[in-house]
Design a protein around this motif. Structure first.
Motif, PDB file in Angstrom:
ATOM      1  N   UNK A 590       0.986  -1.245  -0.325  1.00 21.99           N
ATOM      2  CA  UNK A 590      -0.060  -0.367  -0.060  1.00 21.99           C
ATOM      3  C   UNK A 590       0.624   1.591   0.253  1.00 21.99           C
ATOM      4  N   UNK A 591       1.937   1.216   0.513  1.00 16.76           N
ATOM      5  CA  UNK A 591       2.994   1.955   1.020  1.00 16.76           C
ATOM      6  C   UNK A 591       3.105   2.558  -0.990  1.00 16.76           C
ATOM      7  N   UNK A 592       3.428   1.930  -1.507  1.00 15.21           N
ATOM      8  CA  UNK A 592       4.203   2.108  -2.971  1.00 15.21           C
ATOM      9  C   UNK A 592       3.125   2.436  -3.468  1.00 15.21           C
ATOM     10  N   UNK A 593       1.462   2.763  -3.740  1.00 15.88           N
ATOM     11  CA  UNK A 593       1.278   3.184  -3.592  1.00 15.88           C
ATOM     12  C   UNK A 593       0.526   5.304  -3.212  1.00 15.88           C
ATOM     13  N   UNK A 594       0.823   5.529  -2.102  1.00 20.19           N
ATOM     14  CA  UNK A 594       1.013   6.561  -1.215  1.00 20.19           C
ATOM     15  C   UNK A 594       2.034   7.016  -0.883  1.00 20.19           C
ATOM     16  N   UNK A 595       2.537   6.583  -0.406  1.00 15.59           N
ATOM     17  CA  UNK A 595       4.438   7.123   0.078  1.00 15.59           C
ATOM     18  C   UNK A 595       5.329   7.857  -0.544  1.00 15.59           C
ATOM     19  N   UNK A 596       4.331   8.366  -1.911  1.00 12.87           N
ATOM     20  CA  UNK A 596       5.944   9.102  -1.875  1.00 12.87           C
ATOM     21  C   UNK A 596       6.314   9.819  -1.809  1.00 12.87           C
ATOM     22  N   UNK A 597       7.326  10.803  -1.296  1.00 17.32           N
ATOM     23  CA  UNK A 597       8.401  11.926  -0.297  1.00 17.32           C
ATOM     24  C   UNK A 597       8.305  12.431  -1.708  1.00 17.32           C
ATOM     25  N   UNK A 598       8.069  13.544  -0.543  1.00 17.28           N
ATOM     26  CA  UNK A 598       8.390  15.307  -1.316  1.00 17.28           C
ATOM     27  C   UNK A 598       9.928  15.464  -1.029  1.00 17.28           C
ATOM     28  N   UNK A 599      10.762  16.273  -1.523  1.00 18.31           N
ATOM     29  CA  UNK A 599      12.032  16.818  -1.370  1.00 18.31           C
ATOM     30  C   UNK A 599      12.322  16.956   0.197  1.00 18.31           C
ATOM     31  N   UNK A 600      11.807  17.327   1.216  1.00 14.40           N
ATOM     32  CA  UNK A 600      11.785  17.442   2.214  1.00 14.40           C
ATOM     33  C   UNK A 600      11.417  16.033   2.758  1.00 14.40           C
ATOM     34  N   UNK A 601      10.577  14.822   2.195  1.00 18.62           N
ATOM     35  CA  UNK A 601      10.612  13.580   2.993  1.00 18.62           C
ATOM     36  C   UNK A 601       9.187  13.636   3.954  1.00 18.62           C
ATOM     37  N   UNK A 602       8.389  14.295   3.101  1.00 16.25           N
ATOM     38  CA  UNK A 602       7.015  14.817   4.231  1.00 16.25           C
ATOM     39  C   UNK A 602       5.738  14.966   3.227  1.00 16.25           C
ATOM     40  N   UNK A 603       5.082  13.696   3.302  1.00 19.33           N
ATOM     41  CA  UNK A 603       4.081  13.655   2.700  1.00 19.33           C
ATOM     42  C   UNK A 603       2.315  13.381   3.686  1.00 19.33           C
ATOM     43  N   UNK A 604       2.262  12.798   2.763  1.00 19.01           N
ATOM     44  CA  UNK A 604       0.470  13.401   3.402  1.00 19.01           C
ATOM     45  C   UNK A 604       0.074  12.174   4.855  1.00 19.01           C
ATOM     46  N   UNK A 605       1.213  10.756   4.081  1.00 22.80           N
ATOM     47  CA  UNK A 605       0.876  10.090   5.294  1.00 22.80           C
ATOM     48  C   UNK A 605       1.630  10.242   7.122  1.00 22.80           C
ATOM     49  N   UNK A 606       2.699  10.542   6.355  1.00 23.66           N
ATOM     50  CA  UNK A 606       3.890  11.609   7.648  1.00 23.66           C
ATOM     51  C   UNK A 606       2.773  12.850   8.021  1.00 23.66           C
ATOM     52  N   UNK A 607       1.827  13.089   7.610  1.00 21.33           N
ATOM     53  CA  UNK A 607       1.015  14.829   8.160  1.00 21.33           C
ATOM     54  C   UNK A 607      -0.314  13.487   9.281  1.00 21.33           C
ATOM     55  N   UNK A 608      -0.699  13.037   8.196  1.00 25.43           N
ATOM     56  CA  UNK A 608      -1.710  12.501   9.541  1.00 25.43           C
ATOM     57  C   UNK A 608      -1.287  11.680  10.331  1.00 25.43           C
TER      58      UNK A 608
END
Length: 648
Positions: A590-608
């Motif tokens: 599931x993370x391969x679909x939802x966990x593409x990090x930004x340049x800073x390593x922050x993404x929606x799952x991290x924020x959630x």
């Protein structure tokens, strides 16, 4: 298509895991929470026996039968709607359902972040249990080699059969497998709600502290999100203990046989239930049996009903693999055969290592986790502390607090059968649970058989509210540390994957005319994590490496390595029934679909994940401060009123 399948699975899981068993328990004079746990336990047993019958008697018809069974479960839920609604609104059951729903939500960012499973020496079990699920779903040949070099009877089948039931309704994709196993693992929370009343007498059950402590405990969460079978065994073990003690307390003729049926189910989920079967069986025969009314009838009921749970698996396994293949393939047996030293010394050493963390008794042993990636190194060191240590598995602060509360509980408890039960249960289970492990481990063994003890410790902490505010504040700080080191850091390291900017897992390279796999770089993650990365995309990686080899001088070393790669692809095709070929040569999380990090390593799952943590800590802290009393200030006694003397 994938997201529709996940939605169908999330709807099917609660219905199928509850409605069939509720037909059985709804008429019993049990508490609402007992009915909740009883309905789940009975439903899973029904599904297990159904899928086993389909595997043995109707290969090839799995999809149709499983979908029909799901429709029957839905019809049962609709038929019992009023009773289900009444139960869901009852005190205790409502809080348990709400807490379980929160834990599912709490698991969303973790599953959305994980791209490569890792953690100290954990390697391959995630793929092993998926392969076992495919074995029962697609009726693969009995002589396949399970990932890790095992044969099929090395592990009991119940949770894999349950996984095949839910995958058979939609798809055999790994993402569906992740959702299914996470849901089943989180069921261990339900008997913890039930045990709140058992561990501390005379206190009102408070469920928010239990939800928070469960969600913020690294051992519980890491085992819930890692798709293996130990936590579902914890569900059955804890429910069996509750039923056993309640049966003795109420002189009940149903609960005690039901307790042993649950223990049998726990054993078919994971063999770590063995020490609990031994203790409760011995306690029943030595302390209870002679005092029971109609004792022979009750014993016969226990033996027959438990045998009906155990017989299908052990009978089939002995017929297919023989007695030695069934009994001798278990890792406890194989590890004990390889160990060359004294058994007593091994057990004593394992007990010491499980109680005293390695950082205190042998700091040099932690050097095995040294690696270029320092965040991964810190994660591995924290990981072994939370997973393998008997005390700190309950939390950095929670573990010592649990010991202090346990000491106080035993001091205050009145002498009686239940106090004697717990006084015997804890040391005997620790001794048996460590003694049955065949290997010697410097890190400790709490994660293998003692997880029910850890769950009881967390429940004891939650049940002991309210405390004074200073201790509550210290516990909150400990929970924040546990989340940071054992949950959030774990999720972030598991979210790392190779990209054009970063290389966390080395591939194939040539150094000094030698072929090197997994070469280290400044960011690489070593150990079992690399093996998990490799197994995840094994066929795709093999094809990439074969392409690389075609551009190298074709010497004996290159040609031999090429033969090994092609043989590995053929073995993969055979052992997985062609699954890798049908899915692009790789396992997709599931993370391969939802966990593409930004340049800073922050993404929606991290924020959630961070938002959920902040919200949970705020709610937990408010509840803790509201319940915890402030020490009353010492006040001077009021002055005495002067009474005028009477004149005589």
């Amino acid at each position: 298509m994938l997201w529709a399948q996940i939605v169908v699975t999330l709807l099917s899981l609660p219905i199928c895991c509850f409605a069939p068993g509720f037909v059985i328990v709804k008429g019993l004079r049990w508490r609402p929470l007992e009915k909740v746990c009883g309905a789940v336990a009975a439903s899973l047993l029904i599904l297990y026996l159904l899928t086993w019958a389909v595997f043995c008697l109707a290969p090839g018809a799995e999809t149709g039968i499983y979908r029909a069974a799901g429709c029957v479960a839905l019809a049962l839920a609709a038929w019992q709607w009023r009773e289900l609604r009444k139960l869901a609104l009852a005190f205790g059951a409502r809080q348990a359902f709400t807490g379980f729903a929160f834990l599912l939500l709490w698991s969303v960012p973790a599953l959305a972040m994980i791209r490569v499973y890792s953690g100290a020496g954990w390697g391959g079990d995630w793929l092993e249990h998926f392969q076992r699920t495919l074995f029962f779903l697609h009726h693969l040949p009995a002589n396949i080699e399970i990932a890790g070099g095992y044969i099929v009877p090395a592990r009991p089948p119940m949770m894999n059969l349950l996984g095949s039931f839910f995958l058979g309704q939609v798809s055999d994709r790994y993402e569906i497998f992740q959702v299914t196993f996470t849901f089943l693992n989180l069921l261990a929370f339900l008997p913890c709600c039930l045990m709140l009343r058992a561990v501390v007498k005379g206190r009102k059950s408070r469920y928010l502290p239990l939800v928070a402590l469960f969600a913020l405990n690294p051992m519980m969460m890491q085992n819930a999100w890692y798709p293996w079978t130990k936590l579902l065994a914890v569900f059955y073990i804890l429910f069996a203990i509750w039923l056993y003690l309640a049966g003795l307390r109420k002189n009940d003729r149903l609960r005690i046989p039901a307790a042993f049926v649950c223990l049998a189910a726990g054993l078919i989920v994971h063999y770590s239930a063995g020490p609990y079967v031994m203790f409760l069986g011995g306690h029943y025969l030595l302390r209870v049996f002679l005092k029971r009314p109609q004792k022979l009838r009750e014993l016969a009921t226990i033996v027959i009903c438990s045998g009906m749970v155990l017989a299908p698996w052990f009978g089939w396994s002995m017929k297919t693999y023989g007695v030695h293949g069934t009994v001798g393939s278990n890792t406890s047996v194989t590890s004990a055969q390889k160990y060359q030293g004294s058994t007593a010394a091994r057990i004593a050493g394992n007990i010491f290592n499980t109680i005293v963390p390695a950082i205190l008794h042998d700091p040099e042993s932690l050097s095995m986790f040294n690696q270029p990636n320092k965040w991964a190194e810190l994660r591995d060191n924290a990981f072994v502390l939370y997973q393998t240590n008997l005390i700190f598995a309950m939390g950095l602060i929670g573990g010592p607090v649990a010991l202090w509360l346990l000491y106080g509980a035993f001091r205050r408890a009145r002498a009686g059968p239940e106090r004697n039960f717990w006084l015997a249960f804890l040391p005997v289970i620790v001794l048996l649970g460590i003694g049955v492990v065949g290997e010697a481990d410097l890190m400790g063994l709490a994660h293998l058989t003692l997880m029910p003890i850890e769950a009881l410790g967390i429940t004891l902490i939650a049940a002991s509210f309210p405390w004074n505010r200073a201790l509550a504040a210290v516990l909150l700080v400990g929970c924040a540390l546990d989340f940071s080191l054992g949950i959030f850091l774990q999720e972030k390291v598991e979210s790392l994957q190779n990209s054009p900017q970063h290389t966390y897992f080395g591939g194939l390279s040539v150094e000094n005319n030698r072929l090197i796999t997994g070469a280290q770089g400044p960011e690489t993650i070593g150990g079992a994590a690399w093996l998990n990365w490799f197994w995840k995309s094994r066929d795709a990686i093999h094809k990439q490496w074969l392409e690389q080899l075609s551009h190298l001088p074709q010497g004996p070393g290159v040609m031999g390595f090429e033969r090994n790669l092609r043989e590995g692809m053929r073995a993969n095709q055979r052992n997985f029934g062609g699954w890798y070929e049908r899915h692009g040569g790789a396992v997709t999380f599931l993370g391969d679909w939802l966990s593409e990090p930004s340049a800073e390593g922050v993404n929606a799952p991290t924020i959630l994940a961070l938002l959920l943590f902040i919200g949970l800590m705020a709610r937990f802290g408010k509840e803790a401060m509201r319940l915890a009393p402030v020490a009353a200030p010492q006040m001077a006694p009021p002055p005495r009123k002067k009474v005028a003397a009477r004149r005589r």
